[in-house]
Write an enzyme that holds these catalytic residues in place. Structure first.
Site, mmCIF file in Angstrom:
data_model
loop_
_atom_site.group_PDB
_atom_site.id
_atom_site.type_symbol
_atom_site.label_atom_id
_atom_site.label_comp_id
_atom_site.label_asym_id
_atom_site.label_seq_id
_atom_site.Cartn_x
_atom_site.Cartn_y
_atom_site.Cartn_z
ATOM 1 C CG HIS A 145 21.667 -28.369 -6.414
ATOM 2 N ND1 HIS A 145 20.324 -28.156 -6.543
ATOM 3 C CD2 HIS A 145 21.870 -28.687 -5.118
ATOM 4 C CE1 HIS A 145 19.740 -28.324 -5.367
ATOM 5 N NE2 HIS A 145 20.661 -28.655 -4.480
ATOM 6 C CD GLU A 146 24.942 -30.948 -3.652
ATOM 7 O OE1 GLU A 146 25.274 -30.410 -2.582
ATOM 8 O OE2 GLU A 146 23.823 -31.479 -3.809
ATOM 9 C CG HIS A 188 23.827 -26.353 -1.395
ATOM 10 N ND1 HIS A 188 22.767 -25.659 -0.888
ATOM 11 C CD2 HIS A 188 23.295 -27.432 -2.042
ATOM 12 C CE1 HIS A 188 21.637 -26.297 -1.206
ATOM 13 N NE2 HIS A 188 21.935 -27.373 -1.912
ATOM 14 C CG ASP A 228 18.780 -28.302 -0.739
ATOM 15 O OD1 ASP A 228 19.683 -28.668 0.033
ATOM 16 O OD2 ASP A 228 18.894 -28.328 -1.977
HETATM 17 ZN ZN ZN Z 1 20.721 -29.011 -2.450
#
Ligand code: ZN
Length: 234
Positions: free
Chosen positions: A57-58, A61, A154
């Site tokens: 997930h990170e 980003h 987010d």
């Molecule tokens: Zn996030």
């Protein structure tokens, strides 16, 4: 003593684990000890799977942010989740929108992929199906929780990116942070509510509430300072 240590480098981005997580993880495994060796194995794989999911997930980003000209220092894994440390962050609302959406979209894609694993393994390898189902749920929750309009999570960043062209970046951040702080207070009340019934408060949610409140305050001050510098360059 360093507060974190590097466990891997992916796509040139160092992945670091905070010391508190390194201490808490074996304790978490001990809580599964009563279920025997299979319980500990399942707990261990769930924990590793959860943090692998958070890392992906990170990373999403971070990779999108790098693509849009930002500098990525590292991804830090903490007991409350992960943080992609990004500097030189773009103040363009379209960049912010895609950087913010990349994480939850990746978690949703992972949840979908894991559900496919559940379907294919359910009859043949039940252990894999149980694990994949639990991780699919975790990824779904990760996407859902992060998409709440709670700045600087987010969803809050998506909300600010939507507000920015309408109100300007400073006022958009002000309102996004205000709503973020309001939600963090609600999370805090929700976390301590069990005390009224003589039960243990939700410490995890309480820490997250404090973290959101502080981050929202810090980031809205940062944006106010940046805007002031932009208007008063000398
Ligand atoms: Zn996030």
């Amino acid at each position: 003593m360093p507060s974190s240590f590097k466990i891997a480098t992916i796509s040139g981005i160092p992945i670091r684990i905070h010391i508190t997580l390194a201490i808490l993880f074996p304790l978490f495994l001990l809580s599964y000890a009563g279920l025997g060796i299979m319980g500990v194995l399942l707990g261990g794989l769930l924990g590793i799977g959860l943090f692998a999911s958070i890392t992906l997930h990170e990373l999403a980003h971070a990779v999108v942010a790098r693509h849009r000209g930002c500098h990525i220092h590292e991804i830090l894994l903490l007991p409350i989740g992960g943080i992609a440390k990004i500097s030189n962050m773009s103040s363009n609302h379209r960049d912010e929108l895609w950087i913010a959406l990349a994480g939850p979209l990746t978690s949703l894609a992972l949840a979908g992929g894991l559900l496919a694993v559940v379907i294919f393994s359910a009859g043949a390898i039940p252990f894999v199906a149980i694990l994949a189902l639990a991780l699919a749920k975790m990824n779904g929750m990760l996407a859902g929780f992060n998409l709440l309009p709670v700045f600087p999570m987010d969803g809050g960043r998506v909300f600010r990116a939507w507000l920015s062209p309408r109100l300007g970046r400073l006022r958009a951040t002000y309102w996004a942070a205000k709503i973020g702080k309001l939600f963090s207070i609600l999370f805090g009340i929700w976390a301590v509510f069990p005390i009224l019934k003589g039960e243990t408060p939700d410490f995890f949610l309480l820490i997250i509430a404090v973290f959101i409140y502080q981050s929202a305050t810090a980031e809205s001050r940062q944006v106010a300072f940046e805007e002031w510098r932009r208007e008063n360059p000398y």
